[in-house]
Motif scaffolding. Structure first.
Motif, short mmCIF file in Angstrom:
data_model
loop_
_atom_site.label_atom_id
_atom_site.label_comp_id
_atom_site.label_asym_id
_atom_site.label_seq_id
_atom_site.Cartn_x
_atom_site.Cartn_y
_atom_site.Cartn_z
N THR A 202 3.95 5.40 -6.14
CA THR A 202 3.27 5.93 -7.27
C THR A 202 2.40 7.23 -7.44
O THR A 202 2.74 7.48 -8.28
N GLY A 203 1.03 6.35 -6.95
CA GLY A 203 -0.18 7.61 -7.77
C GLY A 203 0.96 9.04 -7.25
O GLY A 203 0.03 9.39 -7.94
N LEU B 145 6.82 1.48 -9.54
CA LEU B 145 7.43 2.54 -8.27
C LEU B 145 8.52 3.25 -8.98
O LEU B 145 8.82 4.42 -9.79
N GLY B 146 9.49 1.87 -9.18
CA GLY B 146 10.96 2.43 -9.67
C GLY B 146 10.87 2.80 -11.06
O GLY B 146 11.38 3.89 -11.26
N VAL B 147 10.29 2.28 -11.88
CA VAL B 147 10.04 2.26 -13.62
C VAL B 147 9.41 4.27 -13.38
O VAL B 147 10.05 4.50 -14.19
N THR B 148 8.29 4.53 -13.14
CA THR B 148 7.38 5.90 -12.80
C THR B 148 8.77 6.14 -12.18
O THR B 148 7.84 7.17 -13.00
N LEU B 149 8.89 6.77 -11.37
CA LEU B 149 9.92 7.81 -10.58
C LEU B 149 10.86 7.73 -12.07
O LEU B 149 11.62 9.13 -12.01
N SER B 150 11.97 6.93 -12.40
CA SER B 150 12.42 6.90 -13.07
C SER B 150 12.49 7.40 -14.09
O SER B 150 13.07 8.55 -15.24
N ILE B 151 10.91 7.21 -15.25
CA ILE B 151 10.74 7.70 -16.57
C ILE B 151 10.66 8.92 -15.90
O ILE B 151 11.22 10.10 -17.24
N PHE C 184 3.12 3.03 -19.93
CA PHE C 184 3.40 1.91 -19.01
C PHE C 184 2.09 0.95 -18.46
O PHE C 184 2.66 0.60 -18.00
N ILE C 185 1.75 2.42 -17.65
CA ILE C 185 1.14 1.83 -16.39
C ILE C 185 -1.11 1.38 -17.26
O ILE C 185 -0.90 0.33 -16.79
N GLY C 186 -0.86 1.78 -18.30
CA GLY C 186 -2.11 1.22 -18.95
C GLY C 186 -1.31 -0.14 -19.39
O GLY C 186 -2.37 -0.94 -19.12
N ALA C 187 -0.74 -1.11 -20.18
CA ALA C 187 -0.51 -1.57 -20.51
C ALA C 187 0.23 -2.67 -19.15
O ALA C 187 -0.39 -3.81 -19.12
N LYS C 188 0.56 -2.38 -18.11
CA LYS C 188 0.78 -2.40 -16.52
C LYS C 188 -0.83 -4.08 -16.21
O LYS C 188 -0.64 -4.55 -16.08
N SER D 202 1.08 -1.39 0.23
CA SER D 202 0.03 -0.04 0.29
C SER D 202 1.09 1.66 0.59
O SER D 202 0.13 2.16 -1.06
N GLY D 203 1.81 1.11 0.76
CA GLY D 203 2.98 2.68 0.75
C GLY D 203 3.37 2.41 -0.10
O GLY D 203 3.52 3.88 -1.05
N MET D 204 3.94 1.30 -1.26
CA MET D 204 4.56 1.85 -2.66
C MET D 204 3.64 2.49 -3.30
O MET D 204 3.27 3.03 -4.45
N GLN D 205 2.71 1.73 -3.36
CA GLN D 205 0.82 2.48 -4.38
C GLN D 205 1.10 3.67 -3.98
O GLN D 205 0.42 4.53 -4.71
N TYR D 206 0.64 4.10 -2.52
CA TYR D 206 0.46 5.46 -2.85
C TYR D 206 1.60 6.31 -3.12
O TYR D 206 1.47 7.28 -4.37
#
Length: 331
Positions: free
Chosen positions: A84-85, A304-310, A284-288, A78-82
């Protein structure tokens, strides 16, 4: 008896979480707004870049602390989802800053009145985002296949952002401005921080209520946020269907955006290439979504890592590519 009733209400389920969790969050938001509007900015004044950055740092710290509490109380997933969002909503909001700056320029709103308008706009955002998120959650719970529609929409939106050229915004041709201008009495000039004033009708001489340009700017800002929410709400539902995390990440990002507006408005021309990074994130998120349903769930840490990196790569590339570029004026 009364204590038992209060306990029952506080522990009752509301959108998948105990009611007291929602009340605590709304209490935090209410306290932040009251402190900001009633103490920090009790009198109208222009906010400089330095103050904007300091206030934004404060809101980011609050959002991070809240995320740490989510991580501790609800678990690492839940923490990582928060987070990331929150990162996604924050990045998507940068385009909103550009639109808001155009709206303020069109209605000739001085900087000293802009912050108050942005803060009052949050009240409408709290309701609008709440309604959209509650509706989305109900749809996903009842019809899980709606997630595929969200996924396809995000992929299509991302591809559209990659290949289509941005259109120049013209507030004067906006149908909402035209509609309100024909059906409301509107003063040609500002009246300080006021959204409405009472003054004589030029035709009859009677005292009537007039809206001010500041009110029109407030309406347009909230409509712009509603348009951006059409992209951002499905995007965060693609990360998690936990309504509490979806809503809190949204609102925390928006609170911080209002604080960061004055710094970003001066630098928004430096983020010209960020939209391509955001487009890739949306794809990326849509394909996920499809990957999660067909193959298996992607580890939230990877997401989270991919989102933050991009997003980080997009920001760094934009700042490097636009070094020395001067801002253009929009009025």
């Amino acid at each position: 008896m009364i204590l038992d009733l209060i306990t029952a209400i506080l522990t009752s389920d509301f959108l998948g979480k105990p009611a007291w969790l929602w009340l605590v969050f709304m209490g935090i938001v209410g306290a932040l707004l009251a402190f900001d509007l009633g103490i920090l900015h009790k009198s109208d004044k222009a906010i400089g870049v330095s103050e904007s950055l300091k206030l934004s740092a404060f809101y980011i710290a609050v959002a991070v602390l809240f995320g740490a509490w989510v991580w501790w109380s609800m678990g690492p997933t839940s923490g990582m989802q928060y987070f990331t969002g929150y990162a996604l909503e924050k990045a998507l909001s940068i385009d909103n800053v550009f639109v808001i700056s155009i709206i303020f320029g069109y209605f000739a709103i001085p900087p000293k009145y802009q912050y108050r308008a942005l803060l009052w706009g949050i009240l409408a955002v709290l309701i609008m985002r709440g309604v959209m998120i509650a509706a989305g959650a109900a749809l996903v719970q009842e019809y899980e296949w709606v997630l595929y529609i969200f996924g396809a929409f995000l992929v299509a939106t991302g591809i559209k952002m990659l290949v289509m050229k941005e259109q120049e915004q013209d507030v004067s041709k906006n149908p909402v401005v035209t509609f309100l201008s024909k059906r409301m009495r509107i003063t040609p000039e500002l009246h300080g921080e006021r959204f409405f004033v009472s003054q004589p009708d030029p035709a009859t001489g009677k005292i009537v209520r007039f809206a001010t340009p500041l009110f029109l700017a407030l309406v347009m800002i909230n409509i712009a946020d509603l348009v951006f929410a059409v992209d951002s709400v499905p995007a965060i539902f693609a990360i998690t269907t936990d309504t509490y995390i979806v809503y809190t990440a949204n609102i925390m990002a928006i609170l911080g955006l209002r604080a960061l507006y004055f710094a970003l408005a001066a630098l928004v021309h430096r983020f010209e290439y960020l939209k391509y990074a955001l487009a890739i994130v949306l794809v990326f998120i849509g394909a996920k979504i499809f990957w999660n349903q067909i193959v298996g769930k992607v580890d939230p840490a990877i997401s989270l890592g991919v989102t933050l990196s991009i997003i980080a790569a997009g920001i760094v590339f934009s700042l490097w590519k636009t070094r020395g570029v001067q801002p253009s004026t929009h009025a």
